[in-house]
Scaffold this motif. Sequence first.
Motif, PDB file in Angstrom:
ATOM      1  N   ARG A   1       0.893  -1.177   0.141  1.00 28.40           N
ATOM      2  CA  ARG A   1      -0.052   0.112   0.213  1.00 28.40           C
ATOM      3  C   ARG A   1       0.863   1.342   0.101  1.00 28.40           C
ATOM      4  O   ARG A   1       1.574   1.587   1.123  1.00 28.40           O
ATOM      5  N   VAL A   2       0.972   1.792  -1.051  1.00 34.42           N
ATOM      6  CA  VAL A   2       1.833   3.131  -1.197  1.00 34.42           C
ATOM      7  C   VAL A   2       1.121   4.265  -0.931  1.00 34.42           C
ATOM      8  O   VAL A   2       0.047   4.451  -0.973  1.00 34.42           O
ATOM      9  N   ARG A   3       1.651   5.058   0.175  1.00 34.68           N
ATOM     10  CA  ARG A   3       1.169   6.345   0.644  1.00 34.68           C
ATOM     11  C   ARG A   3       1.375   7.457  -0.264  1.00 34.68           C
ATOM     12  O   ARG A   3       0.548   8.448  -0.284  1.00 34.68           O
ATOM     13  N   SER A   4       2.780   7.599  -0.561  1.00 34.00           N
ATOM     14  CA  SER A   4       3.062   8.797  -1.381  1.00 34.00           C
ATOM     15  C   SER A   4       4.398   8.620  -2.049  1.00 34.00           C
ATOM     16  O   SER A   4       5.039   7.437  -1.714  1.00 34.00           O
ATOM     17  N   VAL A   5       4.810   9.059  -3.096  1.00 30.85           N
ATOM     18  CA  VAL A   5       6.198   8.865  -3.905  1.00 30.85           C
ATOM     19  C   VAL A   5       6.679  10.393  -4.003  1.00 30.85           C
ATOM     20  O   VAL A   5       5.997  11.426  -3.833  1.00 30.85           O
ATOM     21  N   GLY A   6       8.085  10.235  -4.283  1.00 30.60           N
ATOM     22  CA  GLY A   6       8.606  11.452  -4.650  1.00 30.60           C
ATOM     23  C   GLY A   6       8.860  12.382  -3.526  1.00 30.60           C
ATOM     24  O   GLY A   6       9.267  11.925  -2.425  1.00 30.60           O
ATOM     25  N   ARG A   7       8.854  13.669  -3.806  1.00 31.22           N
ATOM     26  CA  ARG A   7       9.119  14.688  -2.722  1.00 31.22           C
ATOM     27  C   ARG A   7       8.261  14.501  -1.563  1.00 31.22           C
ATOM     28  O   ARG A   7       8.711  14.594  -0.375  1.00 31.22           O
ATOM     29  N   GLU A   8       7.096  14.277  -1.967  1.00 35.49           N
ATOM     30  CA  GLU A   8       6.122  13.861  -0.596  1.00 35.49           C
ATOM     31  C   GLU A   8       6.530  12.642   0.316  1.00 35.49           C
ATOM     32  O   GLU A   8       6.455  12.845   1.449  1.00 35.49           O
ATOM     33  N   ALA A   9       6.990  11.744  -0.269  1.00 39.57           N
ATOM     34  CA  ALA A   9       7.684  10.549   0.401  1.00 39.57           C
ATOM     35  C   ALA A   9       8.905  10.866   1.064  1.00 39.57           C
ATOM     36  O   ALA A   9       8.787  10.448   2.165  1.00 39.57           O
ATOM     37  N   LYS A  10       9.728  11.675   0.402  1.00 37.84           N
ATOM     38  CA  LYS A  10      11.242  12.033   1.017  1.00 37.84           C
ATOM     39  C   LYS A  10      10.867  12.887   2.353  1.00 37.84           C
ATOM     40  O   LYS A  10      11.569  12.601   2.979  1.00 37.84           O
ATOM     41  N   ALA A  11       9.613  13.702   2.136  1.00 38.98           N
ATOM     42  CA  ALA A  11       9.701  14.606   3.445  1.00 38.98           C
ATOM     43  C   ALA A  11       9.231  13.824   4.576  1.00 38.98           C
ATOM     44  O   ALA A  11       9.308  14.280   5.802  1.00 38.98           O
ATOM     45  N   VAL A  12       8.679  12.565   4.499  1.00 37.56           N
ATOM     46  CA  VAL A  12       8.532  11.772   5.847  1.00 37.56           C
ATOM     47  C   VAL A  12       9.705  11.247   6.306  1.00 37.56           C
ATOM     48  O   VAL A  12       9.461  10.484   7.532  1.00 37.56           O
ATOM     49  N   ILE A  13      11.017  11.026   5.827  1.00 33.12           N
ATOM     50  CA  ILE A  13      11.953  10.262   6.331  1.00 33.12           C
ATOM     51  C   ILE A  13      12.421  10.925   7.529  1.00 33.12           C
ATOM     52  O   ILE A  13      12.457  12.014   7.936  1.00 33.12           O
ATOM     53  N   GLY A  14      12.286   9.801   8.684  1.00 29.26           N
ATOM     54  CA  GLY A  14      12.829  10.399   9.767  1.00 29.26           C
ATOM     55  C   GLY A  14      11.498  11.022  10.630  1.00 29.26           C
ATOM     56  O   GLY A  14      11.752  11.377  11.993  1.00 29.26           O
ATOM     57  N   ARG A  15      10.377  11.156  10.048  1.00 36.26           N
ATOM     58  CA  ARG A  15       9.397  11.926  10.735  1.00 36.26           C
ATOM     59  C   ARG A  15       8.080  11.220  10.631  1.00 36.26           C
ATOM     60  O   ARG A  15       6.975  11.706  11.451  1.00 36.26           O
ATOM     61  N   ALA A  16       7.760  10.014  10.121  1.00 37.12           N
ATOM     62  CA  ALA A  16       6.682   9.391  10.071  1.00 37.12           C
ATOM     63  C   ALA A  16       6.449   8.356  11.303  1.00 37.12           C
ATOM     64  O   ALA A  16       7.314   7.937  11.769  1.00 37.12           O
TER      65      ALA A  16
ATOM     66  N   ILE B   1       4.445   3.806   8.657  1.00 36.34           N
ATOM     67  CA  ILE B   1       4.867   4.225   7.649  1.00 36.34           C
ATOM     68  C   ILE B   1       6.067   4.302   7.544  1.00 36.34           C
ATOM     69  O   ILE B   1       7.019   5.069   8.277  1.00 36.34           O
ATOM     70  N   VAL B   2       6.645   3.642   6.250  1.00 32.63           N
ATOM     71  CA  VAL B   2       8.352   3.626   6.188  1.00 32.63           C
ATOM     72  C   VAL B   2       8.504   4.167   4.704  1.00 32.63           C
ATOM     73  O   VAL B   2       7.761   3.885   3.561  1.00 32.63           O
ATOM     74  N   ALA B   3       9.606   5.123   4.717  1.00 26.28           N
ATOM     75  CA  ALA B   3      10.137   5.740   3.485  1.00 26.28           C
ATOM     76  C   ALA B   3      11.290   4.745   2.788  1.00 26.28           C
ATOM     77  O   ALA B   3      12.211   4.267   3.598  1.00 26.28           O
ATOM     78  N   VAL B   4      10.900   3.953   1.595  1.00 28.65           N
ATOM     79  CA  VAL B   4      11.784   3.214   1.023  1.00 28.65           C
ATOM     80  C   VAL B   4      12.521   3.721  -0.061  1.00 28.65           C
ATOM     81  O   VAL B   4      11.783   4.437  -0.994  1.00 28.65           O
ATOM     82  N   ARG B   5      13.661   3.757  -0.356  1.00 25.64           N
ATOM     83  CA  ARG B   5      14.388   3.676  -1.522  1.00 25.64           C
ATOM     84  C   ARG B   5      14.698   2.416  -2.254  1.00 25.64           C
ATOM     85  O   ARG B   5      15.400   1.625  -1.937  1.00 25.64           O
TER      86      ARG B   5
END
Length: 305
Positions: free
Chosen positions: A60-75, A79-83
Amino acid sequence: MANFLTRFFHSISEGLHNMFTKDIGIDLGTANTLVYMKGRGIIMREPSVVAVDTRTEELRVRSVGREAKAVIGRAPGSIVAVRPLKDGVIADFDITAAMLQSFISQACGRRWFARPRMIVDIGGGTAEVAVISLSGIVASRSVRCAGDALDASIIAFIKRKYNLLVGERTAEQIKIEIGSACPQDPETSMEIKGRNLVDGLPKDILIRSEEVREAMGECLLRIVDAIKDTLECTPPELSSDIIDRGIMLSGGGALLRGLDTLIQNETGIEVHIAQAPLDCVALGAGAVLDHPELAGQRREEPSYL
C-alpha cells in the motif's frame, strides 16, 4: 537479468493498450528519477522514494517522490519511507514498479491514450566511467561509490568522532552545503543537529568543511582509481584524443566542489563539467526519442571519458 527486465516492463505496461502514444524517457536513479517527454523536454524531477504503509499485507503506497522523502525520519512506525534502488540496481521490484507507475501517471495523465515506449537508465548509487569512440564503449569501469556512499561516509565520520547520530537527509545537506573534494578558500562550517549516542539527547555541533572532505576521502579516491584503471585499458590511439578533448563529468556527483580539480590533479588531464550534469541521462534518452536514427548510427566522433 533479461527475464527480470521483461517481467518488470510487463508489469508497468499492463493494461495500457488502446490509447494514444506518448513517448517518454526515464532516468531511473538511486537518488532521483527524471522523466523526459518527446516534444516537451524534461517534465519531472522527483526523489526515488516511496512511503509504504506496513499495516497491511498487500503493498500500500501512501506517497512517492518529494512527498515521500519529506516523511523520512518523521513518520509513525507504520509508515516507512523506502528507496527501492540500492547501489544503482533494483532492490525491491514491486515498490519500484509502483513508483514508476505513479510517476508515469503524473507525467502522462490518469487517462493515457497509448502504451508508452520507455527508455530507462538504471543509474545512481554507482560511478560509471567509460571511454566512448565511434558511438560505442571502448573501455569502462563501474564502482559502487557515488552520492549515497558519500552520505554514508559522512554519517560514519560524525558518529565516530562526535558520538552523534545524524540521518541521511542531514548528511546529504552537509555534502551539498560544505562538502568538497579539494581544499577551499575560504573553508566553511555549518551547525548540525543529531542524537547524542552517549545520553540519547538531541545535540548541536559545528562541523567544518575540512572534516567533511576527510570523511569522503576514501570514496573519492575509489572514483579516481576507477578513472585511472579505465585510462590504463584505453588503446594508445584513443589516449591522445582524451588528452586533447579532456574528461567530461556528468551526474549529481559532478556538482561536488573541487571534484574536477581533484581528478585533473590525479590524472593530468583537463576536466570539464557537463552543462546540465543532473539532466544528462534524461536528455540523452530524449535525444533518442526525438531522433531514433541516432540509436543505431555509428560515425567517427571525438573520444571522451
